[in-house]
Design a protein around this motif. Structure first.
Motif, mmCIF file in Angstrom:
data_model
loop_
_atom_site.group_PDB
_atom_site.id
_atom_site.type_symbol
_atom_site.label_atom_id
_atom_site.label_comp_id
_atom_site.label_asym_id
_atom_site.label_seq_id
_atom_site.Cartn_x
_atom_site.Cartn_y
_atom_site.Cartn_z
ATOM 1 N N ALA A 1 -9.437 -26.565 74.544
ATOM 2 C CA ALA A 1 -9.226 -27.374 76.017
ATOM 3 C C ALA A 1 -8.815 -25.668 76.438
ATOM 4 O O ALA A 1 -8.628 -25.562 77.405
ATOM 5 C CB ALA A 1 -8.452 -28.144 76.708
ATOM 6 N N GLY A 2 -7.802 -25.360 75.520
ATOM 7 C CA GLY A 2 -6.423 -24.537 75.971
ATOM 8 C C GLY A 2 -7.865 -22.910 75.156
ATOM 9 O O GLY A 2 -6.364 -21.949 75.600
ATOM 10 N N LEU A 3 -8.827 -23.001 75.040
ATOM 11 C CA LEU A 3 -8.886 -21.734 74.865
ATOM 12 C C LEU A 3 -10.085 -20.852 75.974
ATOM 13 O O LEU A 3 -11.238 -22.101 76.401
ATOM 14 C CB LEU A 3 -9.527 -21.639 73.456
ATOM 15 C CG LEU A 3 -8.401 -22.327 72.121
ATOM 16 C CD1 LEU A 3 -9.240 -22.378 71.042
ATOM 17 C CD2 LEU A 3 -7.537 -21.075 72.157
ATOM 18 N N ALA A 4 -9.991 -19.901 75.772
ATOM 19 C CA ALA A 4 -11.547 -19.839 77.314
ATOM 20 C C ALA A 4 -12.480 -19.796 76.600
ATOM 21 O O ALA A 4 -12.327 -20.012 74.411
ATOM 22 C CB ALA A 4 -10.904 -17.820 77.051
ATOM 23 N N GLY A 5 -13.493 -20.109 76.751
ATOM 24 C CA GLY A 5 -14.572 -20.050 75.932
ATOM 25 C C GLY A 5 -16.171 -18.847 76.487
ATOM 26 O O GLY A 5 -15.769 -18.187 77.293
ATOM 27 N N PRO A 6 -17.040 -19.146 76.805
ATOM 28 C CA PRO A 6 -17.594 -19.923 74.991
ATOM 29 C C PRO A 6 -17.017 -19.425 73.383
ATOM 30 O O PRO A 6 -16.470 -17.722 73.791
ATOM 31 C CB PRO A 6 -18.819 -19.016 74.704
ATOM 32 C CG PRO A 6 -19.037 -18.014 75.317
ATOM 33 C CD PRO A 6 -18.461 -18.041 75.869
ATOM 34 N N ILE A 7 -16.603 -20.540 73.129
ATOM 35 C CA ILE A 7 -15.517 -20.496 71.508
ATOM 36 C C ILE A 7 -16.441 -19.993 70.377
ATOM 37 O O ILE A 7 -17.369 -20.811 70.008
ATOM 38 C CB ILE A 7 -14.585 -21.318 71.527
ATOM 39 C CG1 ILE A 7 -13.681 -21.710 72.602
ATOM 40 C CG2 ILE A 7 -14.240 -21.728 69.559
ATOM 41 C CD1 ILE A 7 -13.288 -22.986 72.527
ATOM 42 N N GLY A 8 -16.583 -18.996 69.321
ATOM 43 C CA GLY A 8 -16.988 -18.975 67.960
ATOM 44 C C GLY A 8 -16.106 -19.523 67.076
ATOM 45 O O GLY A 8 -15.125 -19.298 67.273
ATOM 46 N N VAL A 9 -16.857 -20.080 65.958
ATOM 47 C CA VAL A 9 -15.738 -20.281 65.575
ATOM 48 C C VAL A 9 -16.121 -19.246 64.034
ATOM 49 O O VAL A 9 -17.489 -19.556 63.042
ATOM 50 C CB VAL A 9 -16.143 -22.575 64.742
ATOM 51 C CG1 VAL A 9 -14.693 -22.773 63.433
ATOM 52 C CG2 VAL A 9 -15.636 -23.117 65.931
#
Ligand code: AMP
Ligand code: MG
Length: 318
Positions: A246-254
């Motif tokens: 929730a604290g990270l800017a999206g979109p998120i890649g892993v």
């Protein structure tokens, strides 16, 4: 005419002509693609700095075809350089040596010069065809991800006049840089050649100290904190599964490696050499996919992962 060129006799001739005319050419090496120029032409070297937007305090590695050509660039040639050259050249080891007094160029301001012989048929063919020592930093904008394919080069540096296409780079990570100007060899940058292989041959090596991030001159100026970074923000995590997204800017890649299973992640090998070979291509892919954050599973704190951990640490620095 396409600027990505096959490295046949005609391609090498075109590339060598450009280099002799003080222009630049991108070419494959076993580490990453290099942006090459006559190391001792101020105009040609200036073009490298301009295209890459590289800070002038960051000197370049001179690439040569054989040990004799390397010795000609050094003021003195310590025994340890003989040992290392015999064992690891051609290969992904750069030696920092006292610079021959009659030389300037390669962007450096002190009395040393960084030299290596690349282990790649095309790079060696180009050195031969041009008859020059070639300054060749990675062929990308400064601080960006190093290119491991010809396409990566043009994406980062669309104004490069010619790229010799040698397919994907086999090591996929930059050379190990070792300073042999002092009493004890000193590691300036961990890289493709593992530390253990070096210590097996020459015994003790001094390891780098943490440099302050002040943009000032430092022993290996290229070791500024932020480097090798994709457009997206890189966040390193001990376990990516535990991170509060929730604290990270999206979109998120892993980005992870085999054994840590995460849905929808880029999964690299759990072998450090294979991981390194794929790392930059994976970061390029995640950038291309338009993610805002790349969440990276931290590799083990083991010596074999030294170079990968170094690059990920710098990619994660803002
Ligand atoms: P690159 O070619 O971009 O992979 O970076 C070359 C690396 O070699 C950088 O970390 C430079 O700081 C380092 N380097 C080049 N010349 C010297 C030198 N004379 N002394 C110390 N480090 C050097
Ligand atoms: Mg670079």
């Amino acid at each position: 005419m396409s600027r990505i060129v096959r490295p046949d006799a005609e391609g090498l001739r075109r590339a060598a002509d450009l280099l002799r005319a003080e222009s630049v050419v991108a070419f494959p090496t076993e580490t990453v693609y290099g942006l090459g120029a006559n190391a001792f032409s101020a105009k040609a070297v200036g073009e490298i700095y301009r295209l890459k937007n590289r800070p002038t305090w960051n000197p370049l590695i001179a690439h040569v075809a054989n040990v004799e050509a390397a010795r000609a660039l050094a003021e003195t040639w310590p025994d340890v350089a003989n040992q290392l050259a015999a064992q690891f050249w051609p290969g992904p080891l750069t030696l920092v040596l006292p610079r021959a007094r009659h030389l300037d160029g390669v962007g450096a301001s002190d009395d040393t010069i960084a030299i290596r012989i690349p282990d790649h048929e095309v790079a060696l063919g180009l050195l031969e065809a041009s008859g020059l020592a070639l300054a060749a930093p990675s062929a990308n904008r400064s601080e960006g991800i190093s290119p491991t394919t010809a396409e990566h080069v043009l994406r980062s540096l669309p104004d490069v006049p010619l790229v010799l296409d040698g397919g994907p780079a086999t090591w996929g990570i930059e050379s190990t840089v070792l300073d042999v100007t002092g009493e004890t060899p000193r590691l300036l940058r961990p890289g493709a050649l593992p530390l253990r292989e070096l210590t097996d041959v020459i015994g003790w090596i001094d390891l780098p100290e943490e440099a302050p991030d002040d943009g000032a001159a430092r022993p290996s100026p290229g070791m500024s904190r932020r480097h090798y970074a994709p457009r997206a923000t890189v966040v390193l995590a001990k376990d990516v599964r535990d991170v509060d997204r929730a604290g990270l800017a999206g979109p998120i890649g892993v980005l992870t490696y085999e054994t840590a299973d995460v849905d929808g992640a880029e999964i690299l090998s759990a072998d450090p050499r294979e991981y390194a070979a794929d790392l930059y291509a994976a970061l390029h892919r995640l950038d291309d996919a338009g993610v805002a954050t790349i969440l990276v599973q931290e590799p083990p704190r083991h010596e074999d992962w030294l170079a990968v951990r170094d690059r990920l640490g710098r990619a994660a620095t803002k």
